[in-house]
Design a protein around this motif. Structure first.
Motif: not given
Lengths: 129, 298
Positions: A4-5, A8, A10, A12, A14-15, A18-19
């Motif tokens: 997780i960035d 970003s 984007k 968290i 959503e990350q 997607e992850g």
């Protein structure tokens, strides 16, 4: 392992979505396999558990995971198919990109070759697994 | 749940909070941002029962906090200005807190002092500023309260300690549904920790939102057309800000990303870029939409 960035743009959650989808597609997470608990993920990633909960609710709603009261979350039996369905609208992005390439005068065959090559590469990887 | 209704707080003729309303649900990590003097600390002192509201009501779990020991036993507040008994060490402070709070966990106190590497039998007066902050934070976490309030505590902690504190809070949220309120003047500080965010300005909440919705509700669109055009082309799209240089326009849009992108793509632009905003940018544009200039506030 999810990465997780936090800086970003984007969101968290959503990350996280997607992850997890990526892990399911690549087979790191098998269908019907149990997902790590919210608590575990929260501590491992240093992320607010409410945020992880939100991502899980979203995945549950999309049918990618199944939540079983008291037992935790599991990857749905047809998770890959569900994720694939979510990707279909992305074809529109290829169309938009192709229009841009056409506008720049790039040869049509070069574009088609790139697409075919990407698919061939992916299949080679799949068979290796 | 903590609920504030029409709360006004005055110090002589200075109005610190003005008709403030807010609800903080259980197991929420609530971030409160605002400039100095916005009323952040006053708000925390009100909900921890240090001040009595001048007007309005503040309740925790439906009961007023002021002069109510039953409710206050579930609340732990770490103020900006820390207080320790003179010449005391952390063990003494732990005994004091254990006497006041039934929920105090000596086991956790031992664990945390070991993890943070603080000597529980050293005079707190010899601690550095940051170590004092850590000591106060450890004591607060050892109380294991239902409601935990930190007044700018995170600002004084180094990144490693901050992460440790965050992990303890996260595990409490998972296990006991602890509700945490953190104040800060830095948005960045709260961005990755909280799930709800409120902006306090001149004694009122001007803005409150779920942090994730905040990040997705607004986005930036860069678009160019071959023909001449102006703002009127984007009628029907909720635009918070519009800027145009030559044939390229930059819009800040509120709405569903896919719908809006589809709408603009149908206009056949030469170029179309859709970019998410960071939290700071979202704040700037939301505040401008409310009629505030961001630079006056933060």
């Amino acid at each position: 392992m999810l990465v997780i960035d936090k800086f970003s743009r984007k969101p968290i959650y959503e990350q996280i979505i997607e992850g997890i989808e990526r892990e399911i597609l690549t087979g790191i997470l098998a269908e019907r396999e149990q997902l790590p608990s919210i608590r575990e993920l929260s501590l491992k990633l240093s992320i607010n558990p409410n945020t992880i909960q939100k991502a899980f609710i979203e995945l549950d709603r999309a049918g990618v995971i199944v939540t079983s009261q008291g037992r935790g979350c599991f990857v749905a039996a047809d998770a890959r198919m569900r994720i694939r369905e979510k990707f279909i609208p992305k074809i529109a992005e290829i169309a938009a990109l192709a229009a841009e390439l056409a506008g720049a005068g790039v040869d049509e065959d070069a574009v088609l070759d790139a697409v075919r090559e990407a698919y061939a590469n992916h299949e080679r990887k799949e068979t290796k697994l | 749940m903590i609920s504030a209704k029409n709360v006004t707080m005055k110090f002589d003729d200075f109005v610190a909070l003005n008709q403030l309303n807010c609800d903080i649900p259980d197991s929420c990590i609530y971030g409160l941002v605002g400039s100095n003097g916005a009323g952040k600390s006053t708000f925390l002192r009100l909900i921890s029962g240090v001040y009595r509201p001048y007007e309005g009501t503040i309740t925790a779990d439906g009961e007023p906090v002021w002069e109510n020991p039953k409710v206050k036993s579930r609340i732990m507040y770490v103020p900006d200005e820390l207080y320790f008994l003179p010449q005391s060490d952390m063990n003494t402070m732990a005994r004091l807190y254990a006497a006041v709070y039934d929920s105090f966990s000596t086991e956790r106190f031992r664990e945390l002092t070991a993890t943070f590497g603080l000597k529980p039998d050293a005079n707190i007066g010899t601690f550095s500023k940051g170590m004092k902050r850590q000591a106060a934070t450890i004591l607060a976490l050892s109380v294991m309260p239902k409601y935990l309030f930190f007044d700018e505590t995170f600002d004084g902690l180094d990144p490693v300690m901050r992460n440790l504190v965050k992990q303890v809070i996260y595990s409490d949220v998972c296990e006991r549904g602890t509700t945490t309120i953190i104040t800060s003047h830095s948005l960045r500080e709260l961005e990755d920790t909280c799930d709800q965010l409120a902006l306090l300005h001149k004694g009122g909440i001007v803005f409150e939102s779920d942090i994730q919705n905040l990040k997705t509700a607004l986005f930036k669109v860069q678009v160019a057309f071959a023909d001449t055009f102006g703002k009127e082309r984007f009628e029907g799209i909720e635009t918070l800000s519009y800027a145009q240089t030559g044939s390229v326009a930059t819009l800040i849009v509120r709405g569903d990303r896919d719908t809006v992108t589809g709408q603009i793509r149908a206009m056949q632009p030469l170029l179309l870029d859709v970019l998410p905003l960071n939290l700071e940018e979202v704040f700037i544009y939301e505040m401008e939409a409310l009629g505030y200039a961001f630079k006056d506030i933060m």
